[in-house]
Motif scaffolding. Structure first.
Motif, PDB file in Angstrom:
ATOM      1  N   THR A  16     -13.956  71.276  34.018  1.00 14.22           N
ATOM      2  CA  THR A  16     -14.695  70.287  33.231  1.00 14.22           C
ATOM      3  C   THR A  16     -14.230  68.903  33.691  1.00 14.22           C
ATOM      4  OG1 THR A  16     -14.612  71.812  31.365  1.00 14.22           O
ATOM      5  CG2 THR A  16     -15.250  69.542  30.871  1.00 14.22           C
ATOM      6  N   TYR A  17     -15.179  68.024  34.059  1.00  9.49           N
ATOM      7  CA  TYR A  17     -14.793  66.656  34.442  1.00  9.49           C
ATOM      8  C   TYR A  17     -14.211  65.944  33.224  1.00  9.49           C
ATOM      9  CZ  TYR A  17     -16.786  66.687  39.114  1.00  9.49           C
ATOM     10  OH  TYR A  17     -17.015  66.935  40.436  1.00  9.49           O
ATOM     11  N   PRO A  18     -13.180  65.112  33.426  1.00  8.57           N
ATOM     12  CA  PRO A  18     -12.590  64.373  32.317  1.00  8.57           C
ATOM     13  C   PRO A  18     -13.684  63.600  31.562  1.00  8.57           C
ATOM     14  CG  PRO A  18     -11.323  64.025  34.330  1.00  8.57           C
ATOM     15  CD  PRO A  18     -12.541  64.815  34.712  1.00  8.57           C
ATOM     16  N   GLY A  42     -27.554  75.850  46.445  1.00  8.35           N
ATOM     17  CA  GLY A  42     -27.946  75.590  45.063  1.00  8.35           C
ATOM     18  C   GLY A  42     -28.576  74.219  44.997  1.00  8.35           C
ATOM     19  N   PRO A  43     -29.412  73.986  43.973  1.00  7.07           N
ATOM     20  CA  PRO A  43     -30.059  72.679  43.854  1.00  7.07           C
ATOM     21  C   PRO A  43     -29.042  71.565  43.631  1.00  7.07           C
ATOM     22  CG  PRO A  43     -30.971  74.261  42.259  1.00  7.07           C
ATOM     23  CD  PRO A  43     -29.781  74.911  42.900  1.00  7.07           C
ATOM     24  N   SER A  44     -29.494  70.343  43.824  1.00  9.86           N
ATOM     25  CA  SER A  44     -28.654  69.168  43.636  1.00  9.86           C
ATOM     26  C   SER A  44     -28.082  69.141  42.217  1.00  9.86           C
ATOM     27  CB  SER A  44     -29.526  67.934  43.887  1.00  9.86           C
ATOM     28  OG  SER A  44     -28.786  66.794  43.659  1.00  9.86           O
ATOM     29  N   GLY A  45     -26.809  68.796  42.113  1.00  8.30           N
ATOM     30  CA  GLY A  45     -26.192  68.608  40.801  1.00  8.30           C
ATOM     31  C   GLY A  45     -25.671  69.880  40.154  1.00  8.30           C
ATOM     32  N   THR A  46     -25.658  70.996  40.878  1.00  6.81           N
ATOM     33  CA  THR A  46     -25.227  72.255  40.256  1.00  6.81           C
ATOM     34  C   THR A  46     -23.731  72.534  40.460  1.00  6.81           C
ATOM     35  OG1 THR A  46     -26.095  73.395  42.208  1.00  6.81           O
ATOM     36  CG2 THR A  46     -27.455  73.450  40.225  1.00  6.81           C
ATOM     37  N   GLY A  47     -23.048  71.713  41.254  1.00  8.62           N
ATOM     38  CA  GLY A  47     -21.587  71.867  41.342  1.00  8.62           C
ATOM     39  C   GLY A  47     -21.057  72.313  42.696  1.00  8.62           C
ATOM     40  N   LYS A  48     -21.873  72.210  43.741  1.00 10.48           N
ATOM     41  CA  LYS A  48     -21.405  72.661  45.074  1.00 10.48           C
ATOM     42  C   LYS A  48     -20.240  71.808  45.564  1.00 10.48           C
ATOM     43  CE  LYS A  48     -25.476  72.029  46.963  1.00 10.48           C
ATOM     44  NZ  LYS A  48     -26.188  71.446  45.807  1.00 10.48           N
ATOM     45  N   THR A  49     -20.413  70.487  45.491  1.00 10.38           N
ATOM     46  CA  THR A  49     -19.338  69.596  45.948  1.00 10.38           C
ATOM     47  C   THR A  49     -18.107  69.767  45.063  1.00 10.38           C
ATOM     48  OG1 THR A  49     -20.938  68.009  46.783  1.00 10.38           O
ATOM     49  CG2 THR A  49     -18.736  67.169  46.342  1.00 10.38           C
ATOM     50  N   THR A  50     -18.320  69.934  43.775  1.00 11.86           N
ATOM     51  CA  THR A  50     -17.196  70.138  42.850  1.00 11.86           C
ATOM     52  C   THR A  50     -16.398  71.374  43.273  1.00 11.86           C
ATOM     53  OG1 THR A  50     -18.544  69.173  41.089  1.00 11.86           O
ATOM     54  CG2 THR A  50     -16.603  70.441  40.409  1.00 11.86           C
ATOM     55  N   LEU A  51     -17.105  72.461  43.612  1.00 10.03           N
ATOM     56  CA  LEU A  51     -16.400  73.684  44.021  1.00 10.03           C
ATOM     57  C   LEU A  51     -15.613  73.450  45.314  1.00 10.03           C
ATOM     58  CD1 LEU A  51     -15.815  76.626  43.401  1.00 10.03           C
ATOM     59  CD2 LEU A  51     -17.851  77.269  44.701  1.00 10.03           C
TER      60      LEU A  51
END
Ligand code: ATP
Length: 230
Positions: A16-18, A42-51
């Motif tokens: 979870t982002y702060p 996955g579509p934009s904004g689904t968390g690929k970069t976060t992963l």
């Protein structure tokens, strides 16, 4: 499958982002197998970069476990994660993160200046020779003395890959680095990258929303199929 075949292992991971109420990622179970070329879409904004940022240790899971090469990232402090990343990982991002005023050679050398362990992986071979061979394979052998700011996007992309692969990292993380290229160049670039990652025994995790290239990978998976946020 024996556990030694597993390079990245996730169990009950939540992130979870702060300041956010809901988690971006909730992944009960997921593994990356050593030596594979994994396409994660996955579509934009689904968390690929976060992963990818969790894989690289730039972000830390809020809960759960994330092991890379058997080492639990959650239990490491920031300095330990930084050192681990520098030793074991290479990454190529969408904007390549190259330093424009440095030459191609200087950009490629950066990871081994950041990590003595990465330098040691080169063995006794002269770094300049390794870089020359690597760049020869990537078709940029004649650009070593040029400033990166003077190169085309396709050339910069190859420099970013050379930098990521110098010292044979265990894991190469790529975040949509081909989005600026046309289909033909994209395929050529990926084939070249896989030839080198195969040669070096480097596992590749590549995230993108563009499924046109998924056929080139050894495995393709949708982030939505492993991410159980509702
Ligand atoms: N620093 C941050 N703080 C709060 N929320 C963030 C932060 N960074 C990203 N997010 C949110 O997390 C979600 C996932 O973002 P992420 O960048 O991982 O998606 P993505 O699938 O890589 O998208 P894209 O394909 O557009 O790059 C998005 O809803 C985004 O707004």
């Amino acid at each position: 499958m024996s556990s030694s075949n597993i390079l990245v292992e996730i169990r009950d991971l939540q992130f979870t982002y702060p300041g956010q109420e809901n988690p971006t990622l909730r992944i009960p179970e997921f593994s990356v197998v050593r030596g594979e070329e994994l396409f994660l879409y996955g579509p934009s904004g689904t968390g690929k970069t976060t992963l990818l940022e969790l894989f690289s240790g730039v972000l830390k899971p809020t809960s759960g476990s994330l092991k890379i090469l058997g080492c639990d990232f959650v239990k490491m402090n920031d300095a330990e994660r930084d050192a681990f990343r520098a030793e074991h990982m290479g990454y190529v991002f969408q904007n390549f993160n190259l330093i424009n005023y440095l030459t191609v050679q200087e950009n490629i050398e950066l990871p081994i200046h950041l990590s003595p362990a990465r330098r040691a992986r080169l063995g006794s071979v002269d770094t300049a020779l390794v870089i020359r061979a690597l760049c020869g394979n990537l078709g940029i052998g004649d650009l070593l003395g040029k400033k990166v700011g003077e190169l085309s996007v396709g050339q910069q992309q190859r420099v970013a890959v050379a930098r990521a692969l110098l010292g044979k990292p265990d894991l190469l993380l790529a975040d949509e680095p081909t989005s600026a290229l046309d289909t033909d160049h994209r395929e050529k670039f990926l084939k070249l990258m896989f030839e080198l990652s195969d040669l070096y025994g480097t596992t590749v995790v590549f995230v993108s929303h563009d499924r046109n290239i998924e056929k080139l990978f050894s495995r393709s998976i949708s982030l939505d199929s492993i991410n159980k946020v509702v």
